[in-house]
Design a protein around this motif. Structure first.
Motif, PDB file in Angstrom:
ATOM      1  N   LEU A 140       1.063  -1.472  -0.138  1.00 27.23           N
ATOM      2  CA  LEU A 140      -0.392  -0.106  -0.397  1.00 27.23           C
ATOM      3  C   LEU A 140       0.579   1.138   0.448  1.00 27.23           C
ATOM      4  N   GLN A 141       1.558   1.185   0.764  1.00 26.70           N
ATOM      5  CA  GLN A 141       2.457   2.468   0.588  1.00 26.70           C
ATOM      6  C   GLN A 141       3.852   2.790  -0.483  1.00 26.70           C
ATOM      7  N   ASP A 142       4.070   1.069  -0.972  1.00 22.29           N
ATOM      8  CA  ASP A 142       4.752   1.484  -2.450  1.00 22.29           C
ATOM      9  C   ASP A 142       3.938   1.805  -3.618  1.00 22.29           C
ATOM     10  N   GLY A 143       2.837   2.225  -2.914  1.00 19.34           N
ATOM     11  CA  GLY A 143       1.651   2.096  -4.536  1.00 19.34           C
ATOM     12  C   GLY A 143       1.239   1.655  -5.264  1.00 19.34           C
ATOM     13  N   THR A 144       1.935   0.560  -4.817  1.00 20.46           N
ATOM     14  CA  THR A 144       1.202  -0.909  -5.885  1.00 20.46           C
ATOM     15  C   THR A 144      -0.313  -1.367  -5.902  1.00 20.46           C
ATOM     16  N   LEU A 145      -0.252  -1.079  -4.249  1.00 17.45           N
ATOM     17  CA  LEU A 145      -2.272  -1.022  -4.196  1.00 17.45           C
ATOM     18  C   LEU A 145      -2.598  -0.182  -3.844  1.00 17.45           C
ATOM     19  N   SER A 146      -4.361   0.199  -4.075  1.00 14.69           N
ATOM     20  CA  SER A 146      -4.947   1.754  -3.710  1.00 14.69           C
ATOM     21  C   SER A 146      -5.704   0.626  -2.771  1.00 14.69           C
ATOM     22  N   GLY A 147      -6.440   1.696  -1.875  1.00 13.73           N
ATOM     23  CA  GLY A 147      -6.254   0.978   0.147  1.00 13.73           C
ATOM     24  C   GLY A 147      -7.840   0.608  -0.858  1.00 13.73           C
ATOM     25  N   LYS A 148      -8.152   0.168  -1.428  1.00 15.04           N
ATOM     26  CA  LYS A 148     -10.219  -0.701  -1.635  1.00 15.04           C
ATOM     27  C   LYS A 148      -9.168  -1.355  -1.429  1.00 15.04           C
ATOM     28  N   LEU A 149      -7.620  -1.740  -2.915  1.00 14.46           N
ATOM     29  CA  LEU A 149      -7.464  -2.967  -3.074  1.00 14.46           C
ATOM     30  C   LEU A 149      -7.308  -3.445  -2.537  1.00 14.46           C
ATOM     31  N   ALA A 150      -6.468  -2.853  -1.465  1.00 14.80           N
ATOM     32  CA  ALA A 150      -5.532  -3.241  -0.092  1.00 14.80           C
ATOM     33  C   ALA A 150      -6.561  -4.645   0.690  1.00 14.80           C
ATOM     34  N   LYS A 151      -7.531  -4.057   0.880  1.00 17.35           N
ATOM     35  CA  LYS A 151      -8.986  -4.199   1.474  1.00 17.35           C
ATOM     36  C   LYS A 151      -9.511  -5.743   0.995  1.00 17.35           C
ATOM     37  N   GLU A 152      -9.634  -6.015  -0.388  1.00 20.67           N
ATOM     38  CA  GLU A 152      -9.608  -6.873  -0.709  1.00 20.67           C
ATOM     39  C   GLU A 152      -8.370  -8.187  -0.652  1.00 20.67           C
ATOM     40  N   VAL A 153      -7.112  -7.976  -0.578  1.00 17.33           N
ATOM     41  CA  VAL A 153      -5.579  -8.683  -0.461  1.00 17.33           C
ATOM     42  C   VAL A 153      -5.984  -8.952   0.866  1.00 17.33           C
ATOM     43  N   PHE A 154      -6.353  -7.506   1.487  1.00 12.28           N
ATOM     44  CA  PHE A 154      -6.363  -7.978   3.193  1.00 12.28           C
ATOM     45  C   PHE A 154      -7.270  -9.338   3.417  1.00 12.28           C
ATOM     46  N   ALA A 155      -8.739  -9.410   2.285  1.00 16.19           N
ATOM     47  CA  ALA A 155      -9.871 -10.578   2.895  1.00 16.19           C
ATOM     48  C   ALA A 155      -9.354 -11.522   2.612  1.00 16.19           C
ATOM     49  N   ALA A 156      -8.811 -11.920   1.263  1.00 20.39           N
ATOM     50  CA  ALA A 156      -8.175 -12.778   0.884  1.00 20.39           C
ATOM     51  C   ALA A 156      -7.023 -13.423   1.199  1.00 20.39           C
ATOM     52  N   MET A 157      -6.354 -12.494   2.606  1.00 21.82           N
ATOM     53  CA  MET A 157      -5.760 -12.759   3.122  1.00 21.82           C
ATOM     54  C   MET A 157      -6.117 -13.274   4.618  1.00 21.82           C
ATOM     55  N   TRP A 158      -7.463 -13.071   4.899  1.00 26.31           N
ATOM     56  CA  TRP A 158      -7.971 -13.995   5.784  1.00 26.31           C
ATOM     57  C   TRP A 158      -8.763 -15.332   5.605  1.00 26.31           C
ATOM     58  N   ALA A 159      -8.597 -15.691   4.064  1.00 25.19           N
ATOM     59  CA  ALA A 159      -9.943 -16.323   3.719  1.00 25.19           C
ATOM     60  C   ALA A 159      -8.476 -17.764   3.862  1.00 25.19           C
ATOM     61  N   GLY A 160      -6.893 -17.332   3.921  1.00 28.26           N
ATOM     62  CA  GLY A 160      -5.873 -17.961   3.887  1.00 28.26           C
ATOM     63  C   GLY A 160      -5.345 -18.268   2.239  1.00 28.26           C
ATOM     64  N   GLU A 161      -5.959 -17.284   1.538  1.00 23.86           N
ATOM     65  CA  GLU A 161      -5.129 -17.732   0.409  1.00 23.86           C
ATOM     66  C   GLU A 161      -3.631 -17.342   0.101  1.00 23.86           C
ATOM     67  N   GLY A 162      -2.723 -17.053   1.497  1.00 17.86           N
ATOM     68  CA  GLY A 162      -1.481 -17.236   1.210  1.00 17.86           C
ATOM     69  C   GLY A 162      -0.885 -15.348   1.763  1.00 17.86           C
TER      70      GLY A 162
END
Lengths: 94, 490
Positions: free
Chosen positions: B392-414
């Motif tokens: 998120l800091q290096d600009g790879t992700l937007s805030g919205k996308l970061a939340k999406e990735v967070f949800a995927a991480m929570w779901a155990g996707e890595g």
């Protein structure tokens, strides 16, 4: 000095049954002891720190370790009444 | 009439020793009845108590943590009463010379902070348990709990509302678990609260007559019980009755308090120094060792978060609500500070801490709450969250996308990077690519373009929305804004 009522109250607190004759006798005995203490209180003890124990020694501490095995069976073999691992006593409801 | 509530709390905290306070029997919870009750706990004739060093050490730690006075010589006393789950006929406690005296604890209620003074904290043994189910007209006694080490912590009557009482109880709970002297398991009775409650006309100096609510084992019950008790006392007084000093119990089902005993029935404990135990002396070396074992305390952490990282008092207090949460937050910050950083330099610590704080208190805490999990049970570890925030800091992700990735991480996707790669979630920052999409969108929406030129700002936002949609949210919104403005101007 203790009244007869005080004696009965102390007996109750200690769960001791005393007859009226005993109560009168204990009243005299207890008041004798209190009289003795009253005499001692005449001594000036200002500046003397009260002692919590008669000797100037301190408590030794035990390491925090489990050292006692379960001996429930042995203890409960001499208990008057047990059930399901519990000691049974006359019903108490506060 | 305006009434003022006055509350003082007595809290029994069970200490995290391995063995009992005066015997070598274990104190594990849930053992079969009486399998953890040795001859000392049963009070068989001729047994003698020997004090557990672990209990003394924990009491010292507590005293140091609240800035209290440690009584270099303290004394155990017998508190006499008869009850079958107390086989000796007395409880070994401390009376005139407790191990800890004084000290204070800061609490926070909303925006207001307040300091609650402590009266004392003393060591004592717990009693056994009476089971009143019917055993042929008898009561069953389990002495496993008898002799379990307790630190009873008594506050001054400094609290003026149920909210303050709860804030104090929570702060105390946080502290004793933070320094590791209590496991904090309230269901198992490791932290039990008695509340002394009275009311007085606002402005009156003297305290009203108090009633003591016994054995509250949740913060919710503590608040409910005090609120009920205060209303009850005010009604009684306004109806012309006087409050009688009494001990009451709170019934969670009815939400009411009911009388247990009055002052006349109150126990006369006849305390006296226990001749079986010598006075306890605390030497400098022991106290120094306990001091060295104390972790950084919540208050110190809060001050540091504010001064070093510019966090607000509220954020600092929230992040130090438990030791585990603070450790997690600091681990995220530490990891982010060592990860490659495009914006390193002045203010780096503050930026990183603010980002970590927002995510720990926001997305992470929200998800934990929703699932009823503790921070220790988080499905995303501190290092993994830091990995996400770095993107998120290096600009790879937007805030919205970061939340999406967070949800995927929570779901155990890595880990974040793997998910970004697998799902192609990288934020689009290739200007050429975005411009190509922009041209498409402008061509497809001539009406919006016209409206914008006619001075309708809303049309601009609609166009941005179209671009974001076309890039499936992967375009950097700021970049889109700038490019779009340029194009429309041109």
């Amino acid at each position: 000095m203790l009244s007869l009522e005080d004696v009965r109250r102390i007996a109750h607190l200690a769960r001791i049954r005393v007859s009226p004759e005993e109560a009168a006798r204990y009243q005299a005995q207890l008041n004798g002891i209190l009289g003795l203490i009253e005499q001692m209180q005449a001594v000036d003890t200002s500046g003397v720190e009260p002692m919590a124990h008669a000797q100037e020694v301190y408590q030794r501490l035990r390491e925090d370790a489990v050292t006692e095995p379960d001996r429930r069976d042995a203890f409960q073999a001499v208990a008057p009444q047990v059930e399901a691992g519990l000691y049974l006593v006359p019903k108490v409801i506060e | 009439m305006q009434w003022e509530t006055v509350i003082g709390l007595e809290v029994h905290t069970q200490l995290t020793t391995r063995s009992k306070i005066f015997s070598g029997a274990p104190i594990e919870f849930g053992a079969a009845p009486n399998t953890q009750a040795c001859a000392v706990d049963l009070a068989l004739p001729g047994v003698l108590p020997v004090l557990n060093r672990g209990a003394v050490e924990r009491a010292i730690k507590f005293g140091l943590a609240i800035g209290a006075r440690l009584n270099r010589v303290n004394v155990f006393a017998r508190k006499n009463y008869f009850y079958p789950d107390l086989p000796k006929g007395y409880q070994i406690s401390q009376f005139e010379l407790p191990i800890v005296e004084g000290g204070e604890l800061a609490i926070q209620v909303g925006d207001a902070s307040k300091v609650i003074r402590l009266t004392r904290a003393h060591l004592e043994e717990d009693a056994g348990k009476s089971l009143h189910e019917d055993f042929h007209g008898c009561t069953g006694i389990d002495l496993n709990r008898a002799g379990t080490p307790l630190l009873e912590i008594v506050s001054e009557p400094d609290m003026r509302s149920a909210k303050e009482a709860v804030a104090y109880a929570r702060a105390l709970y946080n502290l004793v678990t933070w320094i590791g002297i209590c496991d904090g398991n309230m269901q198992e009775g490791s932290f039990r609260v008695d509340a002394n409650v009275s009311v007085r006309p606002a402005g009156q100096k003297e305290f009203g007559t108090r009633r003591e609510i016994k054995n509250l084992n949740s913060f919710r019950f503590l608040e409910q019980a005090i609120d009920y008790e205060v209303r009850w006392q005010i009604e009684r007084i306004e109806d012309g009755h006087a409050i009688q000093q009494a001990t009451v119990l709170f019934d969670p089902d009815s939400g009411a308090t009911r009388m247990m005993r009055t002052k006349e029935e109150a126990h006369d404990y006849r305390y006296f120094p226990d001749p079986d135990l010598l006075p306890v002396r605390l030497d400098d070396a022991l106290i120094a060792r306990m001091q060295s074992e104390l972790p950084e305390l919540p208050q110190a952490k809060q001050a540091r978060y504010q001064s070093d990282w510019g966090l607000s008092a509220y954020d600092a207090a929230t992040l130090t609500a438990s030791h585990a949460l603070a450790e997690y937050f600091e681990a995220v910050v530490a990891k982010l500070l060592v990860s490659p950083r495009p914006q390193a330099g002045e203010g780096q610590g503050e930026r990183v801490a603010k980002l970590a704080a927002n995510w720990v208190m926001g997305e992470l805490s929200g998800t934990l709450n929703k699932e009823g999990l503790d921070i220790a049970e988080s499905r995303i570890g501190a290092a993994s969250l830091a990995g996400l925030l770095a993107r998120l800091q290096d600009g790879t992700l937007s805030g919205k996308l970061a939340k999406e990735v967070f949800a995927a991480m929570w779901a155990g996707e890595g880990e974040a990077d793997a998910i970004i790669e697998a799902k192609g979630l990288k934020q689009m920052s290739d200007t050429g690519e975005i411009e190509r999409i922009l041209d498409e969108v402008l061509a497809a929406n001539p009406k919006s373009v016209e409206e914008f030129r006619a001075g309708k700002d809303k049309a601009f936002n609609a166009l941005v929305g179209q671009v974001m949609k076309a890039t499936r949210g992967k375009a950097n919104p700021q970049q889109v804004n700038e490019l779009l403005k340029k194009k429309l101007a041109g």
